[in-house]
Design an enzyme around this catalytic site. Structure first.
Site, PDB file in Angstrom:
ATOM      1  CD  GLU A  99       5.169  -0.900  -2.051  1.00 60.23           C
ATOM      2  OE1 GLU A  99       5.153  -0.412  -0.910  1.00 60.23           O
ATOM      3  OE2 GLU A  99       6.111  -0.789  -2.830  1.00 60.23           O
ATOM      4  CG  ASP A 101       5.160  -1.205  -6.482  1.00 61.89           C
ATOM      5  OD1 ASP A 101       4.281  -0.724  -5.775  1.00 61.89           O
ATOM      6  OD2 ASP A 101       6.324  -1.408  -6.108  1.00 61.89           O
ATOM      7  CD  GLU A 103       8.090   0.224  -9.490  1.00 65.73           C
ATOM      8  OE1 GLU A 103       8.244   0.344  -8.278  1.00 65.73           O
ATOM      9  OE2 GLU A 103       8.810  -0.497 -10.199  1.00 65.73           O
TER      10      GLU A 103
END
Ligand SMILES: *[C@@H]1O[C@H](CO)[C@@H](O)[C@H](O)[C@H]1NC(C)=O
Ligand SMILES: *[C@@H]1O[C@H](CO)[C@@H](O)[C@H](O)[C@H]1NC(C)=O
Length: 282
Positions: A99, A101, A103
């Site tokens: 993953e 990310d 954010e």
């Protein structure tokens, strides 16, 4: 002294390993060609013939969307404008997969937004980096990109590299090997929240609205790990040697971001990592 008013939500742009059955691709870049709503259907609004999507969140639900296909390499992008209310949040992904990310963490009124990135490979994450953005991400659309090829993963904000994760499998650092799906979501992150979750969402500011554009995808579709190899082919432009390392101009811009805007790097967090992870020693 006055208390700041906070609202908590989370937006994340991520590539996560989710295998989704494919459909024929078209060159058109409307939302429906490449993406679908994953949750919170009645909190998703399609604008401008599907060229723009609004996700909203109130106390009843957040919302999200994801790519129909999974990808094994590419230069992925999303243009995003964040909710303009004072707001905060953090996503959490505790799954066992690869993953990447972006954010957005809390925004205390008058203070800059914090952008957090993380890299999970083979279930191992805990590689947070955070920086203050040099612009107000609620005022306009900005472009957030992730390059992923066999050599490096690069996170960009408006074409400026803000993070590089090299393929260091030669020294035992795992590197993503599984097809990933692009996802975006807006949800209540107040249990995590800025300031360690001390302040809760103020729902009188709801609904919170985030806008997204740029639904064409420059990526190599792959169903599962067994056919990801074809995504490493040099026939895909993002696999070309130009994309194996940053060039000197990009390197300078990257150094500048690290010096001026980065306020947390797991690599230099000694209390957390008395022995820094191997990729940090290079
Ligand atoms: C990492 O780099 C090595 C050496 O170049 C290569 O053989 C391997 O396929 C790469 N791994 C991934 C997952 O891209
Ligand atoms: C929530 O926001 C409203 C409107 O700004 C404000 O009047 C109220 O005091 C806030 N509530 C809390 C608990 O901070």
């Amino acid at each position: 002294m006055e208390l700041s008013i906070f609202s908590f939500f989370a937006i994340c742009l991520l590539l996560g390993e989710v295998v989704v059955a494919g459909r024929a691709r078209a060159s058109d870049d409307s939302f429906d060609e490449n993406y679908y709503v994953t949750w919170g259907n009645n909190h998703v609004l399609s604008l401008n013939q599907g060229r723009e999507i609004q996700l909203s969140m109130d106390s009843s639900s957040g919302s999200g969307f994801g790519s129909k296909l999974s990808y094994g390499s590419g230069l992925f992008h999303m243009r995003t404008k964040l909710p303009d209310k004072d707001s905060a949040g953090l996503t959490s992904h505790t799954s066992n997969h690869d993953e990447l990310d972006f954010e957005f963490l809390g925004n205390r009124e008058g203070k800059p937004y914090t952008l957090q990135t993380n890299v999970f490979s083979n279930g191992q994450g805990n590689r947070e980096q955070r920086l203050h953005l040099w612009f107000d991400p609620t005022a306009d659309f900005h472009t957030y990109q992730i390059l992923w090829n066999q050599h490096q993963i690069v996170f960009y904000v408006d074409n400026i590299p803000i993070r590089v994760f090299k393929n260091n499998t030669n020294i035992g650092v795992s590197y993503p090997t599984q097809p990933m799906q692009i996802e975006a979501s807006l949800w209540d992150g107040d249990s995590w929240a800025t300031d360690g979750g001390q302040t809760k969402t103020n729902w009188s500011h709801a609904p919170f609205k985030a806008h997204f554009q740029g639904f064409n995808i420059d990526g190599c579709p792959a169903q599962d790990s067994s056919n990801i190899q074809q995504c490493y082919s040099s026939k895909f432009w993002w696999n070309g040697d130009k994309y194996w390392t940053l060039d000197s101009t990009q390197q300078k811009a990257y150094e500048n971001v690290k010096n001026k805007y980065m306020n947390y790097d797991y690599c230099s967090d000694r209390p957390r990592y008395p022995n820094p992870p191997p990729e940090c020693l290079l």
